[in-house]
Design an enzyme around this catalytic site. Structure first.
Site, PDB file in Angstrom:
ATOM      1  N   ASP A 138       0.839  -1.193   0.000  1.00  5.10           N
ATOM      2  CA  ASP A 138       0.000   0.000   0.000  1.00  5.10           C
ATOM      3  C   ASP A 138       0.876   1.247   0.000  1.00  5.10           C
ATOM      4  OD1 ASP A 138      -2.560  -1.057  -0.056  1.00  5.10           O
ATOM      5  OD2 ASP A 138      -2.658  -1.299   2.110  1.00  5.10           O
ATOM      6  N   ARG A 149      -1.613  -1.096  -8.516  1.00  9.38           N
ATOM      7  CA  ARG A 149      -2.960  -0.690  -8.113  1.00  9.38           C
ATOM      8  C   ARG A 149      -3.015   0.835  -8.216  1.00  9.38           C
ATOM      9  NH1 ARG A 149      -3.966  -1.768  -2.177  1.00  9.38           N
ATOM     10  NH2 ARG A 149      -4.424  -3.913  -2.799  1.00  9.38           N
TER      11      ARG A 149
END
Length: 306
Positions: free
Chosen positions: A130, A182
């Site tokens: 992330d 992502r």
């Protein structure tokens, strides 16, 4: 202004103490969080798999205070990976580098990350790093490249945030490296010197870098993390036109636009649901409120009803 206030509160320790003592806050947070334990998260993952949806599991937490604190984090991820494998779930995991000790020391973080990636690769499970605030962007990409290229962890991907000015350049470089990315809009409070302050500019940048990355040669793989209907429809058209269903997927958050998730999956698009769990839910919860006013209204209604 409301978004900036909520993002400020997401990092404010005094606000965290107040909100986490409200029973109603915990109740409302469960709309977006699978639970506080691995078993609760795995139960939700099985339910989503049964509906034809993929999963990315995130053990909530950010910067830790000591090296000893990271031991529990690594242990939890390793148990999570083993359970995913044992239960045959279609699930990967997401993690934050500060949760693995990056603020304490890069060597500690790398050691912890390698332990998790080794288990994940043995079980053929994907891992996503992330992205945190812009203060960590360069270091995160350096660590991603070290693990992906130098240590050959081809099961590793990372996140890029469309609201940063640097994103187009980063995406061009990552495309040549065949990275799994992502792409999200971004959920931290950033200064106007590094990020687009206006939503329209963020949306425009998202679509531009999305188009470019979808056109990149394999093995570049794009995970479209968005709930924006205009962007989703644009992506649908590009993916269909290029027959790119095996080179991309949609990603959405647990508890948000669930019907649309199913609709996309039933139309033949891979859809992955980001499923957070754990006791450290406050920062994640506040960033979700900041992203969508409807979420804040839902929370306010629940609060006054209580």
């Amino acid at each position: 202004m409301l978004r900036r206030l909520l993002l400020y509160l997401s990092a404010a320790k005094w606000a965290r103490g107040i909100v986490m003592r409200w029973g109603v806050a915990r109740t409302v947070a469960r709309r977006f969080i699978a639970g506080e334990t691995i078993d609760e998260a795995l139960t939700v993952s099985r339910q989503l798999n049964d509906q034809g949806l993929l999963v990315s599991l995130d053990y909530l937490g950010e910067s830790v205070a000591s090296a000893a604190d990271t031991e529990d984090v690594v242990s939890t991820y390793r148990r999570l990976l083993a359970s995913i494998h044992e239960r045959g779930l279609q699930a990967g995991v997401s993690l934050k580098l500060t949760h693995l000790g990056l603020d304490i020391g890069e060597e500690l973080c790398l050691l912890n990350l390698r332990a998790i990636l080794t288990d994940a690769k043995a079980h053929a499970i994907s891992v996503t790093i992330d992205m945190e605030s812009s203060a960590y962007t360069e270091k995160t990409l350096q660590i991603f490249r070290t693990m992906h290229q130098d240590y050959d962890f081809d099961n590793l991907g990372t996140v890029i945030q469309a609201y940063l000015f640097r994103t187009a350049d980063d995406m061009r470089a990552l495309a040549t490296e065949g990275a799994t990315i992502r792409l999200c809009k971004g959920a931290y409070l950033e200064p106007p010197t590094v990020a687009f302050p206006e939503k329209a500019d963020v949306d425009k940048n998202y679509v531009e870098v999305m188009r470019a990355y979808l056109a990149a040669p394999p093995p570049a793989y794009l995970q479209l993390a968005t709930h924006d209907e205009n962007i989703i429809q644009t992506a649908e058209g590009l993916i269909r036109a290029g027959n790119l269903q095996n080179r991309s997927e949609f990603q959405m958050l647990y508890g948000i636009r669930s019907a649309r998730q199913l609709e996309l999956a039933q139309a033949g698009f891979p859809v992955r649901v980001y499923v957070p769990f754990g006791e450290a839910w406050y920062p994640y919860f506040m960033r979700r409120l900041a992203e969508r006013p409807a979420n804040l209204w839902f929370f306010a209604k629940s609060f006054f009803k209580s």
